[in-house]
Design a protein around this motif. Structure first.
Motif, PDB file in Angstrom:
ATOM      1  N   GLU A 107       6.198   1.832   6.910  1.00 55.13           N
ATOM      2  CA  GLU A 107       7.153   3.380   6.638  1.00 55.13           C
ATOM      3  C   GLU A 107       5.927   4.422   6.969  1.00 55.13           C
ATOM      4  N   LEU A 108       6.177   4.639   8.275  1.00 54.93           N
ATOM      5  CA  LEU A 108       4.870   5.835   8.778  1.00 54.93           C
ATOM      6  C   LEU A 108       5.266   7.445   8.951  1.00 54.93           C
ATOM      7  N   GLY A 109       4.387   7.908   9.614  1.00 53.69           N
ATOM      8  CA  GLY A 109       4.598   9.303   9.514  1.00 53.69           C
ATOM      9  C   GLY A 109       5.882   9.850  10.218  1.00 53.69           C
ATOM     10  N   ILE A 148       0.894  -1.144   0.043  1.00 56.63           N
ATOM     11  CA  ILE A 148       0.032  -0.053   0.082  1.00 56.63           C
ATOM     12  C   ILE A 148       1.000   1.180  -0.232  1.00 56.63           C
ATOM     13  N   THR A 149       0.577   2.228  -0.983  1.00 56.33           N
ATOM     14  CA  THR A 149       1.434   3.219  -1.219  1.00 56.33           C
ATOM     15  C   THR A 149       0.775   4.702  -0.936  1.00 56.33           C
ATOM     16  N   PRO A 150       1.302   5.620  -0.694  1.00 55.24           N
ATOM     17  CA  PRO A 150       0.910   7.002  -0.226  1.00 55.24           C
ATOM     18  C   PRO A 150       0.893   7.570  -1.421  1.00 55.24           C
ATOM     19  N   TRP A 151       0.315   8.979  -1.675  1.00 55.90           N
ATOM     20  CA  TRP A 151       0.224   9.894  -3.073  1.00 55.90           C
ATOM     21  C   TRP A 151       1.668  10.960  -2.961  1.00 55.90           C
ATOM     22  N   ASN A 152       2.326  10.843  -1.989  1.00 49.27           N
ATOM     23  CA  ASN A 152       3.228  12.074  -1.862  1.00 49.27           C
ATOM     24  C   ASN A 152       4.481  11.713  -2.748  1.00 49.27           C
ATOM     25  N   THR A 161       3.374   2.152   3.255  1.00 48.44           N
ATOM     26  CA  THR A 161       3.756   3.707   3.578  1.00 48.44           C
ATOM     27  C   THR A 161       2.454   4.424   3.606  1.00 48.44           C
ATOM     28  N   GLY A 162       2.624   5.205   4.901  1.00 42.77           N
ATOM     29  CA  GLY A 162       1.479   6.094   5.053  1.00 42.77           C
ATOM     30  C   GLY A 162       1.528   6.651   6.230  1.00 42.77           C
ATOM     31  N   SER A 163       0.241   7.083   6.923  1.00 42.96           N
ATOM     32  CA  SER A 163       0.307   7.708   7.965  1.00 42.96           C
ATOM     33  C   SER A 163       0.414   6.765   9.264  1.00 42.96           C
ATOM     34  N   THR A 164       0.723   7.112  10.440  1.00 39.51           N
ATOM     35  CA  THR A 164       0.879   6.181  11.527  1.00 39.51           C
ATOM     36  C   THR A 164      -0.514   5.424  11.925  1.00 39.51           C
ATOM     37  N   GLU A 180       2.420  17.928  15.792  1.00 41.06           N
ATOM     38  CA  GLU A 180       2.232  17.027  14.914  1.00 41.06           C
ATOM     39  C   GLU A 180       2.864  17.420  13.581  1.00 41.06           C
ATOM     40  N   GLU A 181       2.735  16.629  12.709  1.00 42.24           N
ATOM     41  CA  GLU A 181       3.310  16.703  11.275  1.00 42.24           C
ATOM     42  C   GLU A 181       2.632  17.657  10.484  1.00 42.24           C
ATOM     43  N   THR A 182       3.255  18.795  10.092  1.00 40.16           N
ATOM     44  CA  THR A 182       2.207  19.849   9.343  1.00 40.16           C
ATOM     45  C   THR A 182       2.096  19.158   7.835  1.00 40.16           C
ATOM     46  N   THR A 184       8.226   2.064  -6.523  1.00 40.24           N
ATOM     47  CA  THR A 184       9.683   1.149  -6.955  1.00 40.24           C
ATOM     48  C   THR A 184      10.526   0.541  -5.642  1.00 40.24           C
ATOM     49  N   ARG A 185      10.351   1.545  -4.619  1.00 37.24           N
ATOM     50  CA  ARG A 185      11.280   1.235  -3.296  1.00 37.24           C
ATOM     51  C   ARG A 185      10.692  -0.010  -2.531  1.00 37.24           C
ATOM     52  N   LYS A 186       9.363  -0.423  -2.910  1.00 38.91           N
ATOM     53  CA  LYS A 186       8.853  -1.604  -2.458  1.00 38.91           C
ATOM     54  C   LYS A 186       8.946  -2.665  -3.644  1.00 38.91           C
ATOM     55  N   LEU A 236      -0.162  -4.473  -5.673  1.00 34.89           N
ATOM     56  CA  LEU A 236       0.072  -2.905  -5.004  1.00 34.89           C
ATOM     57  C   LEU A 236      -1.368  -2.187  -5.304  1.00 34.89           C
ATOM     58  N   LYS A 237      -1.482  -1.760  -3.993  1.00 32.08           N
ATOM     59  CA  LYS A 237      -2.724  -0.744  -4.081  1.00 32.08           C
ATOM     60  C   LYS A 237      -2.321   0.802  -3.651  1.00 32.08           C
ATOM     61  N   PRO A 238      -2.255   1.479  -4.751  1.00 29.71           N
ATOM     62  CA  PRO A 238      -1.917   2.914  -4.826  1.00 29.71           C
ATOM     63  C   PRO A 238      -2.695   3.770  -4.059  1.00 29.71           C
ATOM     64  N   ALA A 239      -2.273   4.865  -3.823  1.00 32.64           N
ATOM     65  CA  ALA A 239      -3.272   5.930  -2.860  1.00 32.64           C
ATOM     66  C   ALA A 239      -4.308   6.348  -4.002  1.00 32.64           C
ATOM     67  N   GLU A 240      -5.689   6.488  -3.622  1.00 31.72           N
ATOM     68  CA  GLU A 240      -6.799   6.923  -4.239  1.00 31.72           C
ATOM     69  C   GLU A 240      -6.153   8.318  -5.257  1.00 31.72           C
ATOM     70  N   GLU A 241      -5.503   9.251  -4.554  1.00 32.80           N
ATOM     71  CA  GLU A 241      -5.035  10.510  -5.309  1.00 32.80           C
ATOM     72  C   GLU A 241      -4.172  10.221  -6.521  1.00 32.80           C
ATOM     73  N   SER A 249       6.470  15.860   2.610  1.00 31.15           N
ATOM     74  CA  SER A 249       7.391  14.483   2.376  1.00 31.15           C
ATOM     75  C   SER A 249       7.378  13.959   3.793  1.00 31.15           C
ATOM     76  N   CYS A 250       7.834  12.636   3.954  1.00 29.99           N
ATOM     77  CA  CYS A 250       7.674  12.323   5.304  1.00 29.99           C
ATOM     78  C   CYS A 250       9.009  12.696   5.960  1.00 29.99           C
ATOM     79  N   VAL A 251      10.086  12.753   5.278  1.00 33.84           N
ATOM     80  CA  VAL A 251      11.209  13.467   6.109  1.00 33.84           C
ATOM     81  C   VAL A 251      11.580  14.663   6.016  1.00 33.84           C
TER      82      VAL A 251
HETATM   83  P1  NAD Z   1      -2.653   7.563   4.787  1.00 33.14           P
HETATM   84  O1  NAD Z   1      -2.150   6.727   5.791  1.00 33.14           O
HETATM   85  O2  NAD Z   1      -3.915   8.223   4.698  1.00 33.14           O
HETATM   86  O3  NAD Z   1      -2.756   6.853   3.146  1.00 33.14           O
HETATM   87  C1  NAD Z   1      -1.490   6.090   2.855  1.00 33.14           C
HETATM   88  C2  NAD Z   1      -2.360   4.908   2.094  1.00 33.14           C
HETATM   89  O4  NAD Z   1      -2.971   4.013   2.929  1.00 33.14           O
HETATM   90  C3  NAD Z   1      -3.070   4.897   0.906  1.00 33.14           C
HETATM   91  O5  NAD Z   1      -2.921   4.271  -0.150  1.00 33.14           O
HETATM   92  C4  NAD Z   1      -4.608   4.991   1.431  1.00 33.14           C
HETATM   93  O6  NAD Z   1      -5.440   4.711   0.540  1.00 33.14           O
HETATM   94  C5  NAD Z   1      -4.224   3.558   2.622  1.00 33.14           C
HETATM   95  N1  NAD Z   1      -5.326   3.310   3.450  1.00 33.14           N
HETATM   96  C6  NAD Z   1      -5.983   4.512   4.029  1.00 33.14           C
HETATM   97  N2  NAD Z   1      -6.597   3.898   5.051  1.00 33.14           N
HETATM   98  C7  NAD Z   1      -6.585   2.424   4.681  1.00 33.14           C
HETATM   99  C8  NAD Z   1      -6.995   1.397   5.381  1.00 33.14           C
HETATM  100  N3  NAD Z   1      -8.057   1.437   6.413  1.00 33.14           N
HETATM  101  N4  NAD Z   1      -6.951   0.235   4.840  1.00 33.14           N
HETATM  102  C9  NAD Z   1      -5.885   0.001   4.006  1.00 33.14           C
HETATM  103  N5  NAD Z   1      -5.346   1.141   3.512  1.00 33.14           N
HETATM  104  C10 NAD Z   1      -5.656   2.132   3.856  1.00 33.14           C
HETATM  105  O7  NAD Z   1      -1.411   8.554   4.638  1.00 33.14           O
HETATM  106  P2  NAD Z   1      -1.548   9.789   3.567  1.00 33.14           P
HETATM  107  O8  NAD Z   1      -2.092  11.076   4.050  1.00 33.14           O
HETATM  108  O9  NAD Z   1      -2.035   9.372   2.062  1.00 33.14           O
HETATM  109  O10 NAD Z   1       0.074  10.040   3.637  1.00 33.14           O
HETATM  110  C11 NAD Z   1       0.786  10.690   4.309  1.00 33.14           C
HETATM  111  C12 NAD Z   1       1.592   9.974   5.517  1.00 33.14           C
HETATM  112  O11 NAD Z   1       2.363   9.187   4.900  1.00 33.14           O
HETATM  113  C13 NAD Z   1       2.463  11.089   6.291  1.00 33.14           C
HETATM  114  O12 NAD Z   1       2.266  10.694   7.526  1.00 33.14           O
HETATM  115  C14 NAD Z   1       3.841  10.791   5.778  1.00 33.14           C
HETATM  116  O13 NAD Z   1       4.804  11.073   6.837  1.00 33.14           O
HETATM  117  C15 NAD Z   1       3.598   9.368   5.608  1.00 33.14           C
HETATM  118  N6  NAD Z   1       4.925   8.719   4.863  1.00 33.14           N
HETATM  119  C16 NAD Z   1       5.821   8.126   5.297  1.00 33.14           C
HETATM  120  C17 NAD Z   1       6.795   7.713   4.600  1.00 33.14           C
HETATM  121  C18 NAD Z   1       7.798   6.785   5.152  1.00 33.14           C
HETATM  122  O14 NAD Z   1       8.777   6.318   4.272  1.00 33.14           O
HETATM  123  N7  NAD Z   1       8.257   6.829   6.456  1.00 33.14           N
HETATM  124  C19 NAD Z   1       6.822   8.128   3.149  1.00 33.14           C
HETATM  125  C20 NAD Z   1       5.789   8.871   2.607  1.00 33.14           C
HETATM  126  C21 NAD Z   1       4.754   9.245   3.130  1.00 33.14           C
END
Ligand code: NAD
Length: 477
Positions: A252-254, A149-153, A229-232, A379-381, A160-162, A175-180, A285-287
């Motif tokens: 890989e979280l927030g 599962i990957t984020p949009w940023n 990779t996505g939010s915590t 918080e992460e802005t 590719t990192r995964k 792969l399930k990419p982000a909706e955006e 960016s997460c960093v």
């Molecule tokens: P998000 O967690 O809302 O979404 C990320 C992904 O998770 C998306 O593909 C989304 O569709 C999916 N998702 C959301 N809810 C889900 C659920 N209940 N079940 C399964 N999948 C679900 O995060 P976001 O706001 O899109 O991305 C930003 C966050 O990602 C920030 O906190 C950022 O720091 C983090 N991030 C971390 C890294 C890293 O490497 N540590 C890299 C990039 C982004």
């Protein structure tokens, strides 16, 4: 907007582009125009892709490492050859300025190149035995089918990192990419097929309902690894779900990074690098530098120079060459950034530059005198706002940086070599940039500690996440 840009909009299942009657829109955040209506996968597609991935896993694992490496090498070359199209797609689906998009494509391709090479270097080991009649062997095998599962940023690099290390190791990957940002992911998948990637080894399922689509993969015992990779908060939920079938996980979280700028730093360099660390990708960016801590004696000089550079950043359409700062990805992102700034100002911070929104564009902003109770401090802005804070000495700087619950990246600026080592070693973060605002690179480990996640991507560490260890004891010799 999309003239001369040809790209897939259907789901990729079993090596076929699957048109679905259900669609969801991908929107250009700069104008709100619809870029494309994309296939909206549901449980049925998930269940089919799951079976395909399980079957494809066996054949892909049996291909030789040299065969897998060749596919990856061709994929890498194709990604580079399509740099412009991919950069445009990213600008369109999430607002990344073109020049940054091109840099991301090269970074994303770098992972594919690195793992194409490493696929051939998954060496086993032999161990000395205390018994003369035994031989002890260790073999590395693919962990099994992977759900990612990957984020949009970073719509290209997060894929590719995964996918590159998983495919190099011999795993099939859904792969399930982000909706955006599904378009970049689908485009990358098309290039994988063109590179000779076998059908079903890499599948992409866009969806507007990530939770429902993910369920079959999380519940099925045969999916052996979850990489997210996505939010915590979402990461924590997925961790619990994945635990029920005891999957391997990478999370890989927030982030939200502190920057420590010491009085002995090269001021010009600190300003330039911190500018990149903060404003790259519109601060999403997460960093990204989230808090700029400056040692008191140089705080004023730093703030002045920094504000001057921030004023010079060009806000504009991400499709234009000169743009430094595009729009935020969506309304929710904008609202969070606005709320952080309003709250900081209400609690007594002062605005040096920026602070205003127009549409989804938020002017690059510098704040001074942010009070510790402010939201922006907690918080992460994830946006183009730089709060400048001060500290008195090294001990205070370290303790304030380590007080945050996250631990992905931190930055240190100093010309004192001893201090550079002392501080880098004391920081509870997975990545430390010393006089370096952009430390990420394909051959190095990327990942965090504490609430920033588990596991690493990049380099040999990223490959180990997709390998299982098998011990073979041969007796009777
Ligand atoms: P998000 O967690 O809302 O979404 C990320 C992904 O998770 C998306 O593909 C989304 O569709 C999916 N998702 C959301 N809810 C889900 C659920 N209940 N079940 C399964 N999948 C679900 O995060 P976001 O706001 O899109 O991305 C930003 C966050 O990602 C920030 O906190 C950022 O720091 C983090 N991030 C971390 C890294 C890293 O490497 N540590 C890299 C990039 C982004």
């Amino acid at each position: 907007m999309t003239e001369n840009l040809e790209f897939p909009r259907e789901a990729l299942i079993r090596g076929e582009w699957r048109a679905l009657p259900r669609r969801f829109p991908v929107v250009f955040p700069a104008t709100g125009e619809v870029v494309a209506e994309v296939a909206d996968c549901g449980i049925r597609e998930a269940e089919e892709a799951l079976e395909v991935a399980v079957a494809a896993q066996r054949t892909w694992a049996q291909a030789t490492a040299y065969e897998r490496a060749q596919v990856l090498r061709r994929w890498y070359e194709l990604i580079l050859a399509h740099e412009e199209a991919l950069a445009r797609l990213m600008a369109l689906e999430m607002g990344k300025p073109l020049k940054e998009g091109r840099a991301e494509v090269r970074y994303a391709a770098g992972f594919v190149e690195w793992y194409a090479e490493e696929a051939k270097r998954v060496y086993g080991e032999t161990l000395p035995s205390q018994f003369p009649h035994k031989r002890l062997l260790v073999r590395y095998e693919p962990v099994g089918p992977v759900y990612g599962i990957t984020p949009w940023n970073f719509p290209a690099a997060m894929v590719t990192r995964k996918a590159a290390p998983a495919l190099a190791a011999g795993c099939s990957f859904v792969l399930k990419p982000a909706e955006e940002s599904p378009l970049t992911a689908l485009y990358l998948a098309r290039l994988f097929l063109e590179a000779g990637g076998p059908p079903g080894v890499f599948q992409v399922l866009p969806t507007s309902d990530p939770e429902a689509l993910s369920r079959p993969f999380l519940e099925d015992e045969r999916i052996r690894k979850l990489t997210f990779t996505g939010s915590t908060p979402v990461g924590l939920r997925l961790y619990q779900e994945a635990a029920k079938t005891l999957k391997r996980v990478s999370l890989e979280l927030g982030g939200g990074a502190p920057v420590l700028i010491f009085a002995d730093a090269d001021l010009e360099r600190a300003v330039a690098e911190t500018l990149r660390a903060k404003f790259r990708n519109i601060g999403q960016s997460c960093v990204a530098a989230n808090w700029l801590f400056v040692e008191e004696p140089i705080a004023e000089a730093f703030a002045q120079l920094y504000a001057e550079r921030v004023r010079a950043l060009r806000v504009g359409n991400p499709l234009e060459e000169e743009t430094d700062i595009g729009p935020l990805v969506n309304e929710a992102a904008l609202r969070k950034v606005e709320a952080h700034v309003e709250d900081a100002l209400a609690r007594g911070a002062s605005l040096v530059v920026g602070g205003k929104a127009q549409g989804l564009f938020f002017a690059p902003t510098v704040l001074l005198g942010v009070k510790p109770g402010s939201r922006i401090f907690q918080e992460e802005t994830f946006g183009p706002v730089a709060p400048i804070l001060t500290f008195r000495d090294e001990a205070e700087a370290i303790s304030r940086a380590n007080a945050f619950p996250v631990g992905l990246a931190a930055y240190v600026f100093t010309r004192d070599l001893s201090r550079a080592f002392r501080v880098a070693e004391a920081l509870e973060y997975g990545i430390v940039g010393v006089n370096d605002g952009v430390p990420s690179t394909p051959q190095a480990p990327f990942g965090g500690v504490k609430r920033s996640g588990l596991g690493r991507e990049g380099g040999r560490w990223g490959l180990e996440e997709y390998l299982e260890v098998k011990f073979i004891s041969v007796g009777g010799i």
